[in-house]
Structures are given as structure tokens and as C-alpha cells.
Design a protein around this motif. Structure first.
Motif, PDB file in Angstrom:
ATOM      1  N   THR A 230      55.368  46.639  30.897  1.00 10.17           N
ATOM      2  CA  THR A 230      54.599  47.153  29.761  1.00 10.17           C
ATOM      3  C   THR A 230      54.167  46.031  28.819  1.00 10.17           C
ATOM      4  N   VAL A 231      54.279  44.787  29.274  1.00  8.35           N
ATOM      5  CA  VAL A 231      54.000  43.628  28.421  1.00  8.35           C
ATOM      6  C   VAL A 231      52.553  43.187  28.518  1.00  8.35           C
ATOM      7  N   ARG A 232      52.017  43.137  29.733  1.00 11.55           N
ATOM      8  CA  ARG A 232      50.683  42.580  29.933  1.00 11.55           C
ATOM      9  C   ARG A 232      49.769  43.554  30.672  1.00 11.55           C
ATOM     10  N   THR A 233      48.494  43.484  30.340  1.00 13.23           N
ATOM     11  CA  THR A 233      47.437  44.205  31.033  1.00 13.23           C
ATOM     12  C   THR A 233      46.973  43.377  32.218  1.00 13.23           C
ATOM     13  N   GLY A 234      46.759  44.017  33.347  1.00 14.72           N
ATOM     14  CA  GLY A 234      46.252  43.321  34.519  1.00 14.72           C
ATOM     15  C   GLY A 234      44.741  43.194  34.468  1.00 14.72           C
ATOM     16  N   MET A 235      44.216  42.090  34.997  1.00 12.71           N
ATOM     17  CA  MET A 235      42.767  41.838  34.949  1.00 12.71           C
ATOM     18  C   MET A 235      42.272  41.321  36.284  1.00 12.71           C
ATOM     19  N   ILE A 236      41.155  41.864  36.727  1.00 12.59           N
ATOM     20  CA  ILE A 236      40.428  41.385  37.908  1.00 12.59           C
ATOM     21  C   ILE A 236      38.957  41.328  37.521  1.00 12.59           C
ATOM     22  N   LYS A 252      44.593  35.275  21.820  1.00 14.95           N
ATOM     23  CA  LYS A 252      44.526  34.870  20.419  1.00 14.95           C
ATOM     24  C   LYS A 252      44.735  36.069  19.490  1.00 14.95           C
ATOM     25  N   ASN A 253      44.385  37.254  19.975  1.00 20.97           N
ATOM     26  CA  ASN A 253      44.502  38.462  19.169  1.00 20.97           C
ATOM     27  C   ASN A 253      45.693  39.330  19.578  1.00 20.97           C
ATOM     28  N   HIS A 254      46.671  38.682  20.202  1.00 16.89           N
ATOM     29  CA  HIS A 254      47.964  39.307  20.487  1.00 16.89           C
ATOM     30  C   HIS A 254      47.858  40.507  21.427  1.00 16.89           C
ATOM     31  N   GLU A 255      46.883  40.459  22.341  1.00 17.13           N
ATOM     32  CA  GLU A 255      46.818  41.431  23.416  1.00 17.13           C
ATOM     33  C   GLU A 255      46.976  40.649  24.719  1.00 17.13           C
ATOM     34  N   LYS A 256      48.111  40.807  25.343  1.00 17.14           N
ATOM     35  CA  LYS A 256      48.479  39.968  26.476  1.00 17.14           C
ATOM     36  C   LYS A 256      47.830  40.462  27.771  1.00 17.14           C
ATOM     37  N   ILE A 257      47.204  39.516  28.476  1.00 18.24           N
ATOM     38  CA  ILE A 257      46.471  39.782  29.714  1.00 18.24           C
ATOM     39  C   ILE A 257      47.058  38.897  30.816  1.00 18.24           C
ATOM     40  N   TRP A 258      46.950  39.337  32.052  1.00 13.89           N
ATOM     41  CA  TRP A 258      47.281  38.458  33.167  1.00 13.89           C
ATOM     42  C   TRP A 258      46.300  38.695  34.297  1.00 13.89           C
ATOM     43  N   GLN A 259      45.699  37.605  34.779  1.00 15.14           N
ATOM     44  CA  GLN A 259      44.724  37.720  35.847  1.00 15.14           C
ATOM     45  C   GLN A 259      45.418  37.895  37.184  1.00 15.14           C
ATOM     46  N   LEU A 260      45.005  38.914  37.915  1.00 13.34           N
ATOM     47  CA  LEU A 260      45.520  39.168  39.257  1.00 13.34           C
ATOM     48  C   LEU A 260      44.596  38.513  40.284  1.00 13.34           C
ATOM     49  N   PRO A 261      45.123  38.118  41.433  1.00 13.76           N
ATOM     50  CA  PRO A 261      44.261  37.504  42.449  1.00 13.76           C
ATOM     51  C   PRO A 261      43.290  38.528  43.021  1.00 13.76           C
ATOM     52  N   SER A 262      42.181  38.041  43.548  1.00 16.11           N
ATOM     53  CA  SER A 262      41.196  38.938  44.163  1.00 16.11           C
ATOM     54  C   SER A 262      40.618  38.300  45.417  1.00 16.11           C
ATOM     55  N   ASP A 263      41.495  37.705  46.228  1.00 15.11           N
ATOM     56  CA  ASP A 263      41.067  37.096  47.478  1.00 15.11           C
ATOM     57  C   ASP A 263      40.381  38.137  48.360  1.00 15.11           C
ATOM     58  N   ALA A 264      39.393  37.696  49.111  1.00 14.89           N
ATOM     59  CA  ALA A 264      38.662  38.608  49.993  1.00 14.89           C
ATOM     60  C   ALA A 264      39.584  39.284  51.003  1.00 14.89           C
ATOM     61  N   ALA A 265      40.685  38.640  51.342  1.00 11.72           N
ATOM     62  CA  ALA A 265      41.609  39.213  52.323  1.00 11.72           C
ATOM     63  C   ALA A 265      42.171  40.555  51.873  1.00 11.72           C
ATOM     64  N   VAL A 302      26.118  40.677  38.016  1.00 13.11           N
ATOM     65  CA  VAL A 302      26.546  41.237  36.731  1.00 13.11           C
ATOM     66  C   VAL A 302      27.996  40.831  36.462  1.00 13.11           C
ATOM     67  N   PRO A 303      28.255  40.015  35.431  1.00 18.91           N
ATOM     68  CA  PRO A 303      29.642  39.656  35.118  1.00 18.91           C
ATOM     69  C   PRO A 303      30.448  40.920  34.787  1.00 18.91           C
ATOM     70  N   TRP A 304      31.588  41.059  35.450  1.00 18.25           N
ATOM     71  CA  TRP A 304      32.395  42.286  35.336  1.00 18.25           C
ATOM     72  C   TRP A 304      33.864  41.916  35.272  1.00 18.25           C
ATOM     73  N   LEU A 305      34.600  42.627  34.436  1.00 18.42           N
ATOM     74  CA  LEU A 305      36.051  42.535  34.504  1.00 18.42           C
ATOM     75  C   LEU A 305      36.666  43.910  34.342  1.00 18.42           C
ATOM     76  N   HIS A 306      37.745  44.088  35.057  1.00 18.77           N
ATOM     77  CA  HIS A 306      38.488  45.345  35.104  1.00 18.77           C
ATOM     78  C   HIS A 306      39.840  45.134  34.464  1.00 18.77           C
ATOM     79  N   LEU A 307      40.198  45.990  33.514  1.00 15.15           N
ATOM     80  CA  LEU A 307      41.475  45.906  32.819  1.00 15.15           C
ATOM     81  C   LEU A 307      42.328  47.110  33.173  1.00 15.15           C
ATOM     82  N   ASP A 308      43.437  46.863  33.859  1.00 11.58           N
ATOM     83  CA  ASP A 308      44.377  47.932  34.204  1.00 11.58           C
ATOM     84  C   ASP A 308      45.416  48.011  33.091  1.00 11.58           C
ATOM     85  N   ILE A 309      45.292  49.037  32.238  1.00 10.32           N
ATOM     86  CA  ILE A 309      46.147  49.182  31.057  1.00 10.32           C
ATOM     87  C   ILE A 309      47.254  50.216  31.283  1.00 10.32           C
TER      88      ILE A 309
END
Length: 345
Positions: A230-236, A252-265, A302-309
Motif C-alpha cells: 500500500t506504499v507505492r502506485t505501480g506505473m507502466i 516531489k509531492n509525496h505520492e510514491k510511484i514505482w515503474q514496472l517493467p514492460s518488456d515485450a516478452a 501518443v505518450p501514455w502512462l498507466h497508474l495502478d492505484i
């Protein structure tokens, strides 16, 4: 943290106070919606509340009912909403703050007002707190509410697919093949992997309505909670620079994110023998494959990001201050992105 010191002029202090009071009005609006019981926030009631809250000089709200959604052939939204006596709605909000700019940020929020899992029924324990499965849509509403007060010179198109995922004789089935709004076919392997279906149609629609960048927010997967708690939001996402910008501003605004891998595999898990895609890649890397599914509905330019909250949208137990419930996660970070990520010094 911002410190108000003697070196700040009265005008600067007033500006800071107005900024943060507006931001928190948006956060509290998002929290209030998520905390509402699901019998009081059906798709239609949610759509009506959004229209009432956001209709104004700089915002325009358009609502589509079940028949309009069916006419457009939004197959994902239609399928997920079939089982409920409360039919699906799609709310589109246009915030027009800069008539000179062609840049339009598309915000898409998952709006499952209650998620039982459908025919792939959740256990009784796992159904608790499933009123929060519309937290992505609530966050988008919170951002727009704050923007109406802050009047940033930006353009937004927000698309909010609102459904209940309920089992009945009308519900969609495992092994159904549905045709999505963009024409891709999807083999349903789990009716509890419903959020990605409604988001996919909404992402397509947002691009059709002029979005030049995209952010989607969703309480999408239990797998993200398993990975990040429950600490970080996932991002792809599909463009590293866009993800780096969001990560920096969110941290910087105290909302913790972590980037998940998105390999084609990882995409191989979504391959179907009978359709273009399956709606789930199975238990392994579930948060990643859910994001990879959505990527199929975003144009590569189109630049896109997905946030799994899923882990960060709702506190199920009280924190050290005694607060529990909806958090309004994402509102601060998105508003700062729209403001340009400038600090107050």
C-alpha cells in the motif's frame, strides 16, 4: 513541505493558500465519492453527481447512457455492465483552459462502482472495500474540480466509464469473445479482469476526442498490491521521458510511484488462439500484463502512462493519525504535472 516565511509577500502567501485549498478541495471530492456506499453511487447516480459538480464556465460535461454506448459499439463497457440492473454510463468532461493550444491531456479513470468479480465471483472477504473500485474515476473528478478553481491554462478531455460488475443471468461469461471499440477482439478468460476492458474502450475514445497525451488511473490488480503493498502506485507507459517526468513530480509531492517493467516478452501471456487478445495473462506478473493489455489500445505516437492505484487508493486500517478510507491518491501529482512541475522555491 512548503515553509511560509517572512520573506514571502502577502500576495505570494495568498497564492499558496489558494493553490493548496483548491488542491485539497479536489482531493476531498475524490475521497467523498470513494467512501460512498455502492447502493448510493450507482453508475447513473455517479454520472449525475459528476455533472452537477463539474458543469461550469471552463468545463463541459457530456453523459452517454447504455443505449448511446451500445450504438458506439463500446464492447468492453457493454460486456462488463450487462449483468447489473444499473446500466453503464460514460461521462466525458472537456476542460478548455487554453484555446490557443492543441495539446490536450486525456485522463481516463476506472469507474467500477462495485466489483463482485462477475461470474468469476470474488470470495466474501475479497468483496469487502470493492466500493473503492471507482477510485480512478474519482481521482479524475478531483483533478477537474481543483482545475475549475485554479484555472490553469491547459486542455483536458476526461473519459470516465462507469459500470457495476455484478453476476446475473445477463452477465458476460468466461470464454465470451467481445469486439472492442477500436475493433480488436478479446477472449474473456476471467470476468474479474473487467477494469482493463472498460479502460481500453475509454482510452480509444479519449484519443478520438483529441487527447495528445494520456494518463489512466485504476484500482486494477491485486497483483500490484502484492508487488508494492500500500506504499507505492505501480506505473507502466510507452514513453520513458513521460514516465520520468511524472515520477519526478509525483515523488516531489509525496505520492510514491514505482515503474514496472514492460518488456515485450510479457505480451506473450495475452496471446489468444481465437481472438486478438485475452483479457488476462494469468497470475504471473498480473499487474504488468494488465498494463500491457491497455497498451494495445494506445497509438504508439501518443505518450501514455498507466497508474495502478489498487494499493494506494484506500486505507483499510487506520494510520498513525487515525485516518482510514479513501486517500485521493493521484490528484496532487497530476495537478503539479499540469502546473508544469514548478516548485515554490
Amino acid at each position: 513541505m512548503n515553509l511560509i516565511t517572512a520573506c514571502l509577500r502577502v500576495k505570494e502567501v495568498n497564492s499558496l493558500c489558494y493553490k493548496y485549498s483548491s488542491m485539497y478541495e479536489g482531493i476531498y471530492a475524490a475521497r467523498d465519492f470513494v467512501n460512498m456506499p455502492p447502493n448510493e453511487l450507482t453508475p447513473r447516480k455517479f454520472a449525475d453527481a459528476i455533472s452537477e459538480l463539474l458543469q461550469g464556465d471552463t468545463a463541459r460535461v457530456a453523459c452517454m447512457n447504455k443505449w448511446a454506448v451500445e450504438k458506439l459499439q463500446m464492447g468492453g463497457i457493454i460486456a462488463v455492465g450487462k449483468g447489473s440492473m444499473n446500466p453503464p454510463q460514460v461521462v466525458t468532461v472537456y476542460y478548455e483552459g487554453d484555446a490557443e493550444s492543441k495539446e490536450v491531456l486525456g485522463l481516463v479513470g476506472k469507474g467500477v462502482t462495485y466489483d463482485s468479480g462477475g461470474l468469476s465471483l470474488k470470495s466474501a472477504a475479497n468483496q469487502e472495500f470493492m466500493k473503492d473500485d471507482m477510485a480512478g474515476a474519482a481521482t479524475v473528478v478531483g483533478v477537474l474540480r481543483a482545475l475549475m478553481l485554479l484555472k490553469y491554462p491547459v486542455n483536458i478531455v476526461a473519459v470516465l466509464p462507469l459500470v457495476e460488475n455484478i453476476p446475473s443471468g445477463m452477465a458476460y461469461h468466461v470464454d465470451d469473445i467481445i469486439t472492442m471499440y477500436n475493433g480488436l477482439t478479446v477472449e474473456v478468460k476471467n470476468t474479474d479482469a473487467e477494469g482493463r476492458l472498460i479502460l481500453a474502450d475509454a482510452l480509444t475514445y479519449a484519443q478520438e476526442k483529441g487527447a495528445t497525451k494520456l494518463i489512466d488511473l485504476a484500482t486494477l490488480t491485486g497483483a500490484c498490491v502484492t508487488a508494492l503493498g500500500t506504499v507505492r502506485t505501480g506505473m507502466i507507459g510507452n514513453q520513458q521521458e513521460w514516465m520520468n517526468t511524472f515520477f519526478r513530480i509525483a515523488e516531489k509531492n509525496h505520492e510514491k510511484i514505482w515503474q514496472l517493467p514492460s518488456d515485450a516478452a510479457y505480451d506473450k501471456a495475452l496471446q489468444s488462439r481465437v481472438a486478438d487478445l485475452k483479457n488476462t495473462g494469468g497470475r504471473e506478473a498480473g499487474a504488468i500484463t494488465a498494463g500491457m493489455f491497455l497498451k494495445h489500445f494506445v497509438h504508439p505516437s501518443v505518450p501514455w502512462l498507466h497508474l495502478d492505484i489498487a494499493g494506494t487508493a484506500f486505507q483499510e486500517t487506520p494510520d498513525e493519525t487515525g485516518y482510514y478510507g479513501a486517500t485521493g491518491v493521484g490528484v496532487k501529482a497530476i495537478l503539479e504535472v499540469l502546473r508544469g512541475g514548478r516548485s515554490e522555491g
